[in-house]
Design a protein around this motif. Structure first.
Motif, PDB file in Angstrom:
ATOM      1  N   LEU A 143       0.835  -1.206   0.000  1.00 60.77           N
ATOM      2  CA  LEU A 143       0.000   0.000   0.000  1.00 60.77           C
ATOM      3  C   LEU A 143       0.869   1.255   0.000  1.00 60.77           C
ATOM      4  N   GLY A 144       1.944   1.239   0.773  1.00 59.39           N
ATOM      5  CA  GLY A 144       2.877   2.368   0.774  1.00 59.39           C
ATOM      6  C   GLY A 144       3.513   2.584  -0.586  1.00 59.39           C
ATOM      7  N   ILE A 145       3.822   1.500  -1.271  1.00 62.16           N
ATOM      8  CA  ILE A 145       4.404   1.607  -2.620  1.00 62.16           C
ATOM      9  C   ILE A 145       3.364   2.127  -3.602  1.00 62.16           C
ATOM     10  N   LEU A 146       2.133   1.616  -3.510  1.00 66.75           N
ATOM     11  CA  LEU A 146       1.064   2.077  -4.409  1.00 66.75           C
ATOM     12  C   LEU A 146       0.831   3.574  -4.286  1.00 66.75           C
ATOM     13  N   ASN A 147       0.909   4.086  -3.075  1.00 69.20           N
ATOM     14  CA  ASN A 147       0.686   5.516  -2.857  1.00 69.20           C
ATOM     15  C   ASN A 147       1.772   6.375  -3.493  1.00 69.20           C
ATOM     16  N   GLY A 148       2.923   5.788  -3.797  1.00 72.64           N
ATOM     17  CA  GLY A 148       4.009   6.539  -4.411  1.00 72.64           C
ATOM     18  C   GLY A 148       4.101   6.397  -5.923  1.00 72.64           C
ATOM     19  N   LEU A 149       3.256   5.560  -6.516  1.00 69.38           N
ATOM     20  CA  LEU A 149       3.324   5.341  -7.961  1.00 69.38           C
ATOM     21  C   LEU A 149       2.640   6.468  -8.732  1.00 69.38           C
ATOM     22  N   LYS A 150       3.229   6.805  -9.862  1.00 72.17           N
ATOM     23  CA  LYS A 150       2.642   7.790 -10.768  1.00 72.17           C
ATOM     24  C   LYS A 150       3.005   7.378 -12.192  1.00 72.17           C
ATOM     25  N   GLY A 151       1.992   6.995 -12.962  1.00 75.86           N
ATOM     26  CA  GLY A 151       2.234   6.631 -14.358  1.00 75.86           C
ATOM     27  C   GLY A 151       2.727   5.213 -14.562  1.00 75.86           C
ATOM     28  N   ASP A 152       2.813   4.433 -13.513  1.00 78.92           N
ATOM     29  CA  ASP A 152       3.253   3.051 -13.626  1.00 78.92           C
ATOM     30  C   ASP A 152       2.038   2.129 -13.636  1.00 78.92           C
ATOM     31  N   MET A 153       2.198   0.971 -14.225  1.00 80.38           N
ATOM     32  CA  MET A 153       1.137  -0.029 -14.257  1.00 80.38           C
ATOM     33  C   MET A 153       1.451  -1.081 -13.200  1.00 80.38           C
ATOM     34  N   VAL A 154       0.417  -1.514 -12.486  1.00 72.85           N
ATOM     35  CA  VAL A 154       0.612  -2.500 -11.429  1.00 72.85           C
ATOM     36  C   VAL A 154      -0.436  -3.600 -11.565  1.00 72.85           C
ATOM     37  N   GLY A 155      -0.027  -4.825 -11.232  1.00 73.96           N
ATOM     38  CA  GLY A 155      -0.929  -5.967 -11.250  1.00 73.96           C
ATOM     39  C   GLY A 155      -0.585  -6.896 -10.100  1.00 73.96           C
ATOM     40  N   PHE A 156      -1.508  -7.791  -9.754  1.00 67.57           N
ATOM     41  CA  PHE A 156      -1.304  -8.699  -8.623  1.00 67.57           C
ATOM     42  C   PHE A 156      -1.395 -10.148  -9.069  1.00 67.57           C
ATOM     43  N   ILE A 157      -0.454 -10.953  -8.594  1.00 64.00           N
ATOM     44  CA  ILE A 157      -0.475 -12.397  -8.795  1.00 64.00           C
ATOM     45  C   ILE A 157      -0.281 -13.051  -7.433  1.00 64.00           C
ATOM     46  N   PRO A 158      -1.379 -13.481  -6.797  1.00 62.32           N
ATOM     47  CA  PRO A 158      -1.220 -14.224  -5.548  1.00 62.32           C
ATOM     48  C   PRO A 158      -0.769 -15.648  -5.862  1.00 62.32           C
ATOM     49  N   PHE A 159       0.037 -16.219  -4.974  1.00 57.99           N
ATOM     50  CA  PHE A 159       0.495 -17.580  -5.202  1.00 57.99           C
ATOM     51  C   PHE A 159       0.610 -18.321  -3.880  1.00 57.99           C
ATOM     52  N   SER A 160       0.423 -19.597  -3.984  1.00 57.92           N
ATOM     53  CA  SER A 160       0.618 -20.519  -2.867  1.00 57.92           C
ATOM     54  C   SER A 160       0.962 -21.846  -3.509  1.00 57.92           C
ATOM     55  N   GLY A 161       0.043 -22.824  -3.502  1.00 53.71           N
ATOM     56  CA  GLY A 161       0.278 -24.086  -4.186  1.00 53.71           C
ATOM     57  C   GLY A 161       0.218 -23.919  -5.696  1.00 53.71           C
ATOM     58  N   ASP A 165      -4.986   2.206 -12.477  1.00 54.94           N
ATOM     59  CA  ASP A 165      -6.051   2.612 -11.566  1.00 54.94           C
ATOM     60  C   ASP A 165      -5.656   2.165 -10.156  1.00 54.94           C
ATOM     61  N   TYR A 166      -5.010   3.056  -9.424  1.00 60.70           N
ATOM     62  CA  TYR A 166      -4.460   2.688  -8.118  1.00 60.70           C
ATOM     63  C   TYR A 166      -5.538   2.487  -7.065  1.00 60.70           C
ATOM     64  N   GLN A 167      -6.690   3.131  -7.219  1.00 66.54           N
ATOM     65  CA  GLN A 167      -7.789   2.911  -6.279  1.00 66.54           C
ATOM     66  C   GLN A 167      -8.306   1.482  -6.411  1.00 66.54           C
ATOM     67  N   MET A 168      -8.436   1.021  -7.650  1.00 68.46           N
ATOM     68  CA  MET A 168      -8.860  -0.354  -7.864  1.00 68.46           C
ATOM     69  C   MET A 168      -7.796  -1.318  -7.335  1.00 68.46           C
ATOM     70  N   ALA A 169      -6.535  -0.969  -7.524  1.00 67.97           N
ATOM     71  CA  ALA A 169      -5.451  -1.815  -7.024  1.00 67.97           C
ATOM     72  C   ALA A 169      -5.519  -1.942  -5.501  1.00 67.97           C
ATOM     73  N   GLU A 170      -5.848  -0.866  -4.824  1.00 67.60           N
ATOM     74  CA  GLU A 170      -5.985  -0.930  -3.361  1.00 67.60           C
ATOM     75  C   GLU A 170      -7.119  -1.872  -2.964  1.00 67.60           C
ATOM     76  N   ASN A 171      -8.216  -1.857  -3.723  1.00 67.49           N
ATOM     77  CA  ASN A 171      -9.328  -2.758  -3.433  1.00 67.49           C
ATOM     78  C   ASN A 171      -8.923  -4.216  -3.629  1.00 67.49           C
ATOM     79  N   TYR A 172      -8.200  -4.502  -4.703  1.00 71.48           N
ATOM     80  CA  TYR A 172      -7.726  -5.864  -4.934  1.00 71.48           C
ATOM     81  C   TYR A 172      -6.715  -6.284  -3.864  1.00 71.48           C
ATOM     82  N   LEU A 173      -5.874  -5.360  -3.459  1.00 71.18           N
ATOM     83  CA  LEU A 173      -4.893  -5.657  -2.416  1.00 71.18           C
ATOM     84  C   LEU A 173      -5.591  -6.030  -1.115  1.00 71.18           C
ATOM     85  N   GLU A 174      -6.630  -5.307  -0.788  1.00 67.80           N
ATOM     86  CA  GLU A 174      -7.378  -5.587   0.443  1.00 67.80           C
ATOM     87  C   GLU A 174      -8.015  -6.970   0.402  1.00 67.80           C
TER      88      GLU A 174
END
Length: 172
Positions: A60-78, A89-98
């Motif tokens: 979340l701290g990193i997301l708040n510092g991004l400007k013009g970068d693209m971010v995506g999430f890949i959760p992993f376990s098994g 869209d950093y607001q959407m990214a925060e929702n996915y992070l949560e």
């Protein structure tokens, strides 16, 4: 003077606007896939409140510092999957992070190699030259194939380790 004032008031009420050329805005940035470990060991409470939540705070701290970068999430376990494709869209990214939790993927083990392969394949669809993987994990992966894969694919990986050296009991 009243006539001129009336005419100018009438023109102002029409709200004249100058048409600006439709130009494409070019934004240069990096593509970042966050690989988030959701194994059961991330629920250990050696950091408050647990490793998973501590990792979320760091991202979340990193997301708040991004400007013009693209971010995506890949959760992993098994296994691993793209939870959120690259977006600025950093607001959407925060929702996915949560929404990331340890129940997302069945299996308590950690398969980092499959997550790296998914990120690398997703990067191939992007035109940006700067591609980075940000790994959030408590470690514990000792697969030598990961090192070979990273050398061959030339993926830039930065890691955020969560947990303490002393460790903690992993809840069932």
């Amino acid at each position: 003077l009243y006539g001129i004032g009336g005419i100018l008031l009438f023109i102002a009420l029409l709200s004249p606007q100058k048409l600006i050329e439709d130009g494409k805005k070019s934004v240069s940035g990096i593509d970042v896939y966050v690989l988030f470990d959701t194994s059961n060991s991330m629920l250990a409470e050696d950091v408050y409140p647990n490793r998973l939540e501590q990792g979320k705070k760091a991202i979340l701290g990193i997301l708040n510092g991004l400007k013009g970068d693209m971010v995506g999430f890949i959760p992993f376990s098994g296994s691993a999957y793209v939870q959120m494709p690259l977006t600025d869209d950093y607001q959407m990214a925060e929702n996915y992070l949560e929404a990331i939790n340890s129940d997302m993927i069945s299996g308590g083990s950690t398969d980092l190699l499959s997550a790296l392969k998914i990120a690398n394949n997703s990067f191939k669809e992007s035109s940006t030259k700067n591609k980075v993987v940000l790994l959030v994990s408590d470690g514990g992966e000792e697969n030598q194939d990961i090192i070979k894969y990273l050398e061959e694919s030339k993926i830039k990986v930065f890691s955020i380790g969560v947990g303490t050296e002393e460790g903690s009991v992993v809840p069932n």
